[in-house]
Design an enzyme around this catalytic site. Structure first.
Site, short mmCIF file in Angstrom:
data_model
loop_
_atom_site.label_atom_id
_atom_site.label_comp_id
_atom_site.label_asym_id
_atom_site.label_seq_id
_atom_site.Cartn_x
_atom_site.Cartn_y
_atom_site.Cartn_z
N GLU B 35 0.85 -1.19 0.00
CA GLU B 35 0.00 0.00 0.00
C GLU B 35 0.88 1.23 0.00
OE1 GLU B 35 -3.24 0.98 -0.28
OE2 GLU B 35 -2.24 2.92 -0.11
N ALA B 50 -20.99 4.64 1.69
CA ALA B 50 -21.11 3.53 2.65
C ALA B 50 -22.33 2.65 2.40
CB ALA B 50 -21.12 4.04 4.09
N HIS B 53 -25.02 -1.73 -2.19
CA HIS B 53 -26.12 -1.54 -3.13
C HIS B 53 -26.88 -2.83 -3.40
CE1 HIS B 53 -24.97 2.55 -4.06
NE2 HIS B 53 -23.71 2.15 -4.17
N LYS B 254 -25.70 7.85 -9.70
CA LYS B 254 -26.84 7.40 -8.90
C LYS B 254 -27.54 8.57 -8.26
CE LYS B 254 -25.12 2.79 -7.64
NZ LYS B 254 -23.83 2.84 -8.33
N GLU B 351 -14.99 1.31 -9.41
CA GLU B 351 -15.69 2.40 -8.73
C GLU B 351 -17.01 1.82 -8.24
OE1 GLU B 351 -17.29 5.36 -11.29
OE2 GLU B 351 -17.47 3.97 -12.99
N SER B 352 -17.96 2.68 -7.80
CA SER B 352 -19.25 2.17 -7.36
C SER B 352 -19.84 1.29 -8.45
CB SER B 352 -20.19 3.35 -7.10
OG SER B 352 -21.44 2.88 -6.66
N CYS B 415 -12.32 11.26 23.27
CA CYS B 415 -13.16 12.04 22.37
C CYS B 415 -14.50 12.20 23.03
CB CYS B 415 -13.30 11.33 21.03
SG CYS B 415 -14.58 12.09 19.98
N CYS B 417 -17.16 14.00 22.14
CA CYS B 417 -18.36 13.99 21.30
C CYS B 417 -18.81 12.58 20.95
CB CYS B 417 -18.10 14.77 20.01
SG CYS B 417 -17.59 16.47 20.28
N CYS B 452 -17.07 18.71 17.73
CA CYS B 452 -15.88 19.54 17.91
C CYS B 452 -14.77 19.19 16.93
CB CYS B 452 -15.38 19.49 19.35
SG CYS B 452 -14.37 18.07 19.74
#
Lengths: 127, 496, 424
Positions: B35, B50, B53, B254, B351-352, B415, B417, B452
């Site tokens: 990578e 996310a 489909h 889409k 791709e999608s 964190c 929040c 935040c």
């Protein structure tokens, strides 16, 4: 003698009057924009002996934080601010530091002390 | 390292590369996954809508359609094995006005042709009942019950971790430079970290899959054109959308969705802007305006006042014609073992619906290798199960209590929040694929994504990372070398 | 060491929380606890190392930590419990508090009265939808301040600051003191949003250029900020084409506003005013939930910490009285409304009987500056209840007016009072 205009913002009170000062050489001949007499005192101060409170930090060894905040007990001459910062930069305090500890006495001969703004406990003290 | 010979090298640890690694890790193969970025999944895999489909959208007969539908079906089992967050919620293609309603049926027919089960056409009243804030002009919707939502980066991490635990070697900050050829046979690759020998190479380089295959002299006419999609994220305390809402699709995309996510936030987007720069993930005024216009067409009551974040992703859109010459489509997936060279599994233009298709693509890669004569012998010790690490905010008070009793570092919330604890952060730093940057921790724990936006947690995360990695805070970065947070100590002697 | 039930629990040990806890104890609440998420008391004051604190209530010009130290020392002498490095996860309207800390684990506490003093968070880059890339080197001013003053690290070398609020200007000087270069301060409004004193002592003194009616058009740089593209805006807040300037820098500091932090308040069923983003409160600083009080920046953003301390004291006193006597609301209340040129008024409601005890102070912020003498008037419809004069009003400086006890009768007659600013 030629007249020169200089602008100041007075900070004696939060109003912040914008002052237009006419100078002849070193002397103030006219002032406009001030709402009270304190504006005149402010400009006089700024022209002859401008002073500022200085707040910064100093290194600490062995404390819960690596730095301690410090402040000048009263305002110091503005032209000496950078020198004072350089002096403070050289110092390393040892924890524990107590609020009010004198970090530099009579800083740069100004008669003003630099004090610690808070307690910094030693690392082992902290739970 | 440079002398070691691998059976398979996989270029690119996005969702496709990670899934291929995971499915191949079942067999007695020495596998290297490389990578170029400092962490896995930093490309399209972590910046998308996310959605898993249902598969009614791709053109019938294409690889996109086939892989989408097969992949979709695999997600329940995969989520169970790999323990990433996946909810098979169903999705809605919402028609506003009578003209759009007429298009729903043809979409459903296309879905049937693709083999998509469980689709229903609803009327406007049905849709309003399910999504009270929908545009009152709603005329109906296509409800595809097999659609789902997931945490896309969670899928990448789960697959890659499972692969690593099952023996795959992962190298980040490792960039492919060229193939090492022996005549027409690929025998290895050159990278910025040295040469590696291998019998097979899998090209899953996403946005750079064209660059990689061109190095082998393949498909010179194939080009990846990045298509930027921008998003707004909303405060989950202020905006609640129950469902995944698509508009009726256009020719190019889409469309701009309004959708809930597995984290509870509502997101809107994406637009579709073709650009040249494969690293340009900047958000733009025009893009944000465009997705806003699209979103309020579905949910007019949205308010920008409650947006808490924006981001952009780049779709690796290719121009490959469908392998089936009878199908008139020229943006299909490339999934092949090309004839022109030996030793390459070539994946391009994913791709999608790439995320939805990823497990199916991985299975196809296994089949292609078998078809090419690879004797894939199963490892008896292969463990398909990857256990999830505890997520404090998802636990009941009693579970939180026990977790803290067991390890007090889970009692320290970093964190505020999103209620992410120090224990979770430390666990990710020492996970099978260590998280070493702020963004890597953010992607895994969801820290810093709330109101935040890292204002409170950043100094604490820097401190924890420095401590756990045994380095100075000056070395801690947002997303790898060159993005360090801090430049020098406050009281650096040299400063003045 | 922690008790299961307290008389008063205070969430947040900044100036409001410290003052509330101390006053609650002095008023007679026996068991008082302060819960603080940082590892020490003092809240945001510990990183506000500049001076300007205490001018009003101590008649001294103190740095933030020194101001805090006074209250920290006083609290230590009063046997008030503290729970540090602890996060409150949830609060119910019955004042059940769930908190977690490394040291004490998961704790569940009950209290007779609760004081919310969580302060503010900063408005983020994302909330103003700043276009451009997302490199390292974009910070809110407060986060940068924490790094520089507490953690001891500089977040960059060359800075552009967006926003002429106090924290932005303070940081401009602070960074200059530590050897960094502040290239520019950009302010979207046509006026300074912070105190004039800070403009003089932080920007003017160090020749740092301030551009009003300017903003950031986009952020440039992939891994790290490389430059800011600034642009001038017109009176309709639209960018003026051709005025773009690329300013090389490696860090962008955002000082674009504070937002009261009320997620816990919400969980407890407290109603929030959308204008202030803080709870609706009455003259006792009690919210709509009986026994839950709020003080300080969590209610509305203050300009001077001295007033925060006063509010904390008022709040702590009332919280303690509630805990001791469970004093419920007496009778009728009058609503406060923001009139001409007033953005908001706190408290939002007033118990009419409260004027029998003492004058009642109203605090407000104006929408637009007026640099001439004005009347600040409290009105019951067309009937004037009281008024006072101010030499000028500015959004960056809070305005007060006291309803005197002599206005008792006028207030009894009113169902709603409005506060407005009128030119003289």
């Amino acid at each position: 003698m030629t007249q020169e205009h200089r602008k100041f913002i007075c900070i004696t009170c939060p109003r912040g009057c914008a002052l237009d000062v006419t100078m002849e050489g070193e002397a103030v001949v006219k002032m406009e924009g001030n709402s009270c007499k304190r504006g005149i005192d402010y400009v006089t101060g700024e022209l002859n002996d401008p002073r500022r409170m200085v707040t910064t930090t100093v290194r600490v060894r062995g404390g819960v934080h690596p730095l301690a905040p410090v402040y000048t007990e009263s305002p110091i001459p503005k032209p000496r601010i950078l020198d004072l910062l350089a002096e403070i930069r050289k110092i390393e305090l040892r924890a524990p530091v107590k609020f009010g500890d004198v970090v530099i006495e009579n800083a740069l001969g100004t008669g003003v002390n630099v004090l610690a703004s808070r307690n910094i406990p030693a690392k082992s003290e902290a739970s | 390292m440079a002398d070691k010979k691998y059976d398979v090298i996989i270029i690119g640890a996005g969702v496709v590369g990670s899934m291929v690694a995971r499915f191949l890790s079942r067999y007695k193969l020495d596998i290297l996954l490389i990578e170029k970025d400092s962490d896995i999944g930093m490309g399209a895999s972590s910046a998308n809508t996310a959605i898993i489909h249902a598969g009614y959208d791709p053109k019938p007969g294409t690889l996109k359609a086939e892989m989408n539908v097969v992949g979709n079906q695999m997600f329940d089992q995969l989520a169970g094995e790999l323990n990433f967050t996946f909810e098979r919620r169903g999705d809605y293609v919402v028609a506003i006005g009578p003209e759009e309603f007429a298009k729903l049926e043809s979409l459903r027919q296309q879905g049937l042709e693709n083999g998509v089960p469980g689709m229903v056409i609803l009327n406007g009243a049905d849709v309003r009942r399910r999504e009270p804030n929908i545009n009152p002009e709603v005329s109906g919707a296509l409800w595809a019950t097999t659609g789902g939502i997931c945490d896309p980066f969670g899928v990448v991490v789960a697959a890659a971790e499972n692969a690593v635990v099952n023996g795959v070697t992962l190298m980040t900050d490792t960039t492919f430079e060229d193939f090492i050829m022996d005549g027409k046979r690929i025998v290895g690759i050159k990278t910025n970290r040295g040469d590696f020998r291998s019998r097979w190479v899998v090209n899953s380089a996403g946005l750079y899959s064209d660059v990689v295959m061109h190095k082998a002299g393949l498909r010179p006419e194939f080009k990846i054109t990045p298509r930027k999609g921008e998003y707004y994220v909303f405060d989950k305390a202020e905006i609640t959308i129950n469902n995944v809402l698509f508009p009726v699709p256009s020719a190019t995309s889409k469309g701009i969705l309004v959708t809930t996510t597995v984290h509870g936030n509502t997101i809107i987007g994406p637009n579709a802007l073709e650009i040249d720069d494969k690293e340009d993930r900047s958000i733009t005024r025009e893009g944000l305006d465009e997705i806003w216009q699209g979103a309020i067409n579905l949910i007019p009551s949205l308010s920008l006042r409650y947006s808490i974040a924006e981001f952009a992703g780049l779709r690796p859109g290719g121009n490959a014609p469908c392998a089936n010459p009878d199908v008139n489509y020229n943006k299909d997936f490339i999934i092949e073992i090309p004839k022109e060279v030996e030793g390459l599994v070539n994946l391009g233009g994913i791709e999608s619906p790439g995320l939805s298709s990823s497990p199916a693509i991985a299975v196809r890669v296994v089949e292609l290798l078998k078809g090419a004569g690879e004797k894939l012998e199963e490892k008896s010790e292969w463990n398909p199960i990857r256990k999830a690490r505890p997520r404090f905010r998802d636990m009941l008070p009693i579970e939180q209590k026990l977790l803290i009793e067991n390890d007090p570092s889970y009692g320290r919330v970093i964190c505020r929040c999103e209620n992410v604890t120090e224990g979770e952060i430390v666990a990710e730093i020492h996970a099978p694929i260590p998280a070493c940057t702020y963004d890597a921790i953010k992607r895994r724990t969801w820290l810093g994504t709330g109101r935040c936006q890292g204002g409170f947690d950043t100094p604490r995360v820097v401190e924890i990372l420095a401590r756990e990695l045994g380095v100075s805070p000056l070395e801690i970065s947002k997303k790898g070398k060159g993005s360090e947070f801090l430049v020098r100590p406050t009281k650096d002697e040299e400063a003045k | 060491m922690l008790k299961e039930k307290y008389d008063v629990i205070v969430i947040g040990a900044g100036p409001a929380g410290l003052a509330a806890a101390i006053e609650a104890k002095k008023t007679g609440a026996q068991d008082v606890l302060v819960i603080e998420r940082a590892q020490e008391l003092g809240g945001i004051l510990q990183q506000c190392i500049h001076n300007g604190f205490g001018l009003q209530i101590f008649k001294k010009d103190l740095p933030g930590p020194a101001y805090a130290q006074r209250f920290i020392d006083e609290l230590a002498g009063l046997h008030i419990d503290t729970l540090l490095d602890a996060m409150v996860l949830n609060v119910s309207s019955e004042r059940h508090v769930y908190a977690t800390s490394r040291g004490s684990g998961f704790v569940e506490l009950d209290t007779r009265a609760l004081v919310l003093a969580m302060g503010c968070r900063e408005r983020t880059r994302a909330q103003i939808a700043l276009p451009g890339t997302r490199p390292a080197g974009v910070y809110t001013a407060g986060t940068a301040q924490r790094f520089v003053n507490i953690e001891g690290f500089m977040p960059g070398k060359r800075f552009v600051i967006l926003g002429s609020g106090d924290i932005g200007m303070i940081m401009a000087r602070r960074l200059t003191f530590e050897g960094a270069k502040v290239e520019r301060v950009l302010e979207i409004m046509p006026f300074l949003t912070g105190l004039t004193r800070n403009y003089v002592q932080c920007l003017q003194d160090y020749d740092i250029s301030l551009q009003l009616q300017h903003t950031v058009k986009r952020i440039i740089g992939n891994d790290r900020v490389e430059a800011i593209e600034s642009v001038q805006i017109d009176n309709q807040r639209q960018p003026i084409p051709g005025t773009e300037e690329t300013i090389p820098c490696d860090t962008l500091l955002l000082s674009v506003g504070l937002i009261p932090e009320n997620e816990l308040s919400r969980k407890a069923g407290v109603s929030l005013d959308p204008v202030t983003a803080g709870p609706f409160v009455d003259e006792k600083m009690q919210t709509n939930v009986p026994g839950i009080f709020a003080a300080g920046n969590v209610v509305h953003v203050y300009d001077l910490v001295d007033w925060v301390t006063q509010a904390g004291m008022l709040c702590g006193r009332n919280a303690a009285q509630y805990a001791i006597a469970e004093r419920k609301h007496l009778g009728r209340r009058v609503k406060m409304k923001a009139g001409d040129n007033v953005r908001y008024v706190v408290p939002h409601v007033l118990d009419k009987e409260s004027l029998a005890e003492s004058a009642q102070r109203l605090q407000m912020r104006v929408t637009l500056p007026i640099e001439e003498p004005v009347w600040v008037e409290v009105m019951n419809g067309e009937e004037r209840v009281t008024r006072k004069t101010e030499l000028y009003v500015r959004p960056g400086e809070m305005v007060n007016i006291d309803i005197p006890q002599s206005a008792y009768d006028a207030v009894q007659r009113a169902s709603e009072l409005s506060v407005r600013i009128v030119r003289r």
